[in-house]
Write a protein that holds these residues in place. Structure first.
Motif, PDB file in Angstrom:
ATOM      1  N   UNK A 169       0.839  -1.193   0.000  1.00  0.00           N
ATOM      2  CA  UNK A 169       0.000   0.000   0.000  1.00  0.00           C
ATOM      3  C   UNK A 169       0.880   1.251   0.000  1.00  0.00           C
ATOM      4  N   UNK A 170       0.281   2.362  -0.317  1.00  0.00           N
ATOM      5  CA  UNK A 170       0.950   3.668  -0.203  1.00  0.00           C
ATOM      6  C   UNK A 170      -0.140   4.687   0.094  1.00  0.00           C
ATOM      7  N   UNK A 171       0.002   5.385   1.217  1.00  0.00           N
ATOM      8  CA  UNK A 171      -1.070   6.312   1.595  1.00  0.00           C
ATOM      9  C   UNK A 171      -1.110   7.507   0.641  1.00  0.00           C
ATOM     10  N   UNK A 172      -2.254   8.180   0.601  1.00  0.00           N
ATOM     11  CA  UNK A 172      -2.562   9.143  -0.458  1.00  0.00           C
ATOM     12  C   UNK A 172      -1.601  10.329  -0.508  1.00  0.00           C
ATOM     13  N   UNK A 173      -1.204  10.849   0.652  1.00  0.00           N
ATOM     14  CA  UNK A 173      -0.333  12.027   0.629  1.00  0.00           C
ATOM     15  C   UNK A 173       1.038  11.690   0.066  1.00  0.00           C
ATOM     16  N   UNK A 174       1.619  10.565   0.504  1.00  0.00           N
ATOM     17  CA  UNK A 174       2.929  10.166  -0.013  1.00  0.00           C
ATOM     18  C   UNK A 174       2.839   9.867  -1.506  1.00  0.00           C
TER      19      UNK A 174
ATOM     20  N   UNK B  65       0.806  11.142  -3.627  1.00  0.00           N
ATOM     21  CA  UNK B  65       0.656  12.418  -4.323  1.00  0.00           C
ATOM     22  C   UNK B  65       1.985  13.170  -4.404  1.00  0.00           C
ATOM     23  N   UNK B  66       2.769  13.090  -3.355  1.00  0.00           N
ATOM     24  CA  UNK B  66       4.085  13.752  -3.373  1.00  0.00           C
ATOM     25  C   UNK B  66       5.001  13.132  -4.421  1.00  0.00           C
ATOM     26  N   UNK B  67       4.979  11.811  -4.517  1.00  0.00           N
ATOM     27  CA  UNK B  67       5.849  11.132  -5.474  1.00  0.00           C
ATOM     28  C   UNK B  67       5.393  11.415  -6.901  1.00  0.00           C
ATOM     29  N   UNK B  68       4.082  11.408  -7.134  1.00  0.00           N
ATOM     30  CA  UNK B  68       3.562  11.721  -8.469  1.00  0.00           C
ATOM     31  C   UNK B  68       3.923  13.156  -8.857  1.00  0.00           C
ATOM     32  N   UNK B  69       3.754  14.098  -7.935  1.00  0.00           N
ATOM     33  CA  UNK B  69       4.084  15.504  -8.226  1.00  0.00           C
ATOM     34  C   UNK B  69       5.569  15.639  -8.542  1.00  0.00           C
ATOM     35  N   UNK B  70       6.414  15.017  -7.738  1.00  0.00           N
ATOM     36  CA  UNK B  70       7.861  15.075  -7.981  1.00  0.00           C
ATOM     37  C   UNK B  70       8.201  14.562  -9.374  1.00  0.00           C
ATOM     38  N   UNK B  71       7.665  13.396  -9.727  1.00  0.00           N
ATOM     39  CA  UNK B  71       8.023  12.793 -11.008  1.00  0.00           C
ATOM     40  C   UNK B  71       7.506  13.605 -12.184  1.00  0.00           C
ATOM     41  N   UNK B  72       6.367  14.249 -12.021  1.00  0.00           N
ATOM     42  CA  UNK B  72       5.882  15.147 -13.076  1.00  0.00           C
ATOM     43  C   UNK B  72       6.782  16.379 -13.186  1.00  0.00           C
ATOM     44  N   UNK B  73       7.261  16.864 -12.073  1.00  0.00           N
ATOM     45  CA  UNK B  73       8.135  18.045 -12.051  1.00  0.00           C
ATOM     46  C   UNK B  73       9.467  17.762 -12.739  1.00  0.00           C
ATOM     47  N   UNK B  74      10.077  16.624 -12.435  1.00  0.00           N
ATOM     48  CA  UNK B  74      11.405  16.319 -12.987  1.00  0.00           C
ATOM     49  C   UNK B  74      11.314  15.494 -14.271  1.00  0.00           C
TER      50      UNK B  74
ATOM     51  N   UNK C 261      -3.584   6.314  -6.542  1.00  0.00           N
ATOM     52  CA  UNK C 261      -3.602   6.573  -5.103  1.00  0.00           C
ATOM     53  C   UNK C 261      -3.380   8.048  -4.769  1.00  0.00           C
ATOM     54  N   UNK C 262      -3.036   8.859  -5.774  1.00  0.00           N
ATOM     55  CA  UNK C 262      -2.612  10.246  -5.535  1.00  0.00           C
ATOM     56  C   UNK C 262      -3.809  11.190  -5.476  1.00  0.00           C
ATOM     57  N   UNK C 263      -4.587  11.097  -4.411  1.00  0.00           N
ATOM     58  CA  UNK C 263      -5.807  11.899  -4.275  1.00  0.00           C
ATOM     59  C   UNK C 263      -5.571  13.245  -3.590  1.00  0.00           C
ATOM     60  N   UNK C 264      -4.329  13.529  -3.209  1.00  0.00           N
ATOM     61  CA  UNK C 264      -4.022  14.772  -2.488  1.00  0.00           C
ATOM     62  C   UNK C 264      -3.129  15.708  -3.313  1.00  0.00           C
ATOM     63  N   UNK C 265      -3.265  15.663  -4.610  1.00  0.00           N
ATOM     64  CA  UNK C 265      -2.365  16.436  -5.465  1.00  0.00           C
ATOM     65  C   UNK C 265      -2.485  17.940  -5.243  1.00  0.00           C
ATOM     66  N   UNK C 266      -3.699  18.439  -5.012  1.00  0.00           N
ATOM     67  CA  UNK C 266      -3.861  19.879  -4.777  1.00  0.00           C
ATOM     68  C   UNK C 266      -3.089  20.331  -3.543  1.00  0.00           C
TER      69      UNK C 266
END
Length: 264
Positions: free
Chosen positions: A118-123, A125-134, A190-195
């Motif tokens: 599992x991976x909780x939503x905030x983590x 979302x952070x990983x998805x945001x990072x990978x989109x950024x870089x 799982x990335x429901x906290x992107x905002x």
């Protein structure tokens, strides 16, 4: 959140074994500080550009508080690898004399499996945001580049990020792309906290932080034969790419959110 600082430098004392088949042939090795590291070699497929992507991606992740193994500069001296029996590995080691990059080895870690772990939503979302950024194209179901170590998720292998630098054309346009490949991200559903993450990370990151991280790139990784830019000019492009991408972060945020809607 950690401030960008200079990386430690270690000397590689013992090559232990290659970690997987493939063009890059990363290896497990022991250094003079008695720790083991996953070594990424400058003599491998994409050369120093993969090391630069690994360094920038890893240190941005660390600054944002994400779990990344410690990165170190790892030196190989001239004699290292001469006794290696495998000719391919011997060539790799000889072409990698000088400064390479090591990631602290997480002994006993297992590969993240989205069907099991599992991976909780905030983590997520952070990983998805990072990978989109870089612009990291390599965190998919086929190759997650995530490890579970002591019941925690760890990020590894950012060498496929910043893919604009392999052609080095129109980096300004690349910096403003929404990054459509985020649709293949292993954690997107799982990335429901992107905002919330977007708000946090765009406040934490700023030009001063990005400049310090870019300045970690060693000058010997910037002596490129396939271009006319000087080391300082290459660093400036990386800095401008990241700064422009941060300014236009709403683009890749919306792309990730729209891609996620098709999954849920």
């Amino acid at each position: 959140m950690m401030n960008p600082e200079s990386l430690r430098t270690v000397s590689v004392m013992r090559y232990i074994l290659p970690l997987r088949e493939g063009g890059s042939l990363p290896a497990l090795a022991e250094a003079d500080d008695d720790f083991k590291y996953v070594l990424k070699f400058r003599g491998a497929g994409h050369g120093v550009k993969a090391l630069i992507a690994e360094l920038l991606g890893g240190e941005i992740a660390r600054f944002l508080g994400l779990p990344v193994p410690e990165l170190v500069f790892a030196t190989l001296d001239e004699a290292f690898g001469r006794t290696e029996a495998d000719e391919e590995i011997q060539d790799l080691l000889q072409f990698s004399q000088g400064l390479n990059l090591g990631l602290h080895y997480l002994s006993g870690a297992i590969t993240y499996d989205a069907a099991v772990n599992d991976c909780e939503a905030t983590l997520a979302s952070k990983i998805v945001w990072l990978d989109a950024f870089i612009t990291n194209v390599d965190r998919t179901f086929r190759n997650t580049n995530l490890l579970v170590w002591h019941k925690e998720l760890w990020l590894i292998d950012h060498g496929a990020a910043f893919y604009f630098h392999h052609s080095w054309n129109n980096w300004e346009n690349s910096a403003k792309t929404p990054f459509a490949l985020i649709k293949d991200h292993v954690l997107l559903a799982k990335a429901s906290k992107l905002d919330e993450v977007h708000s946090e990370f765009t406040q934490k990151l700023n030009p001063d932080v990005l400049r310090k991280i870019v300045n970690l790139i060693p000058e010997e990784w910037l002596q490129w034969e396939d271009g006319s830019l000087k080391p300082d000019e290459i660093k400036e492009v990386y800095f401008q790419f990241l700064s422009t991408r941060l300014t236009n972060a709403e683009l890749f945020l919306k792309q990730a959110q729209d891609a996620r809607k098709t999954l849920i």
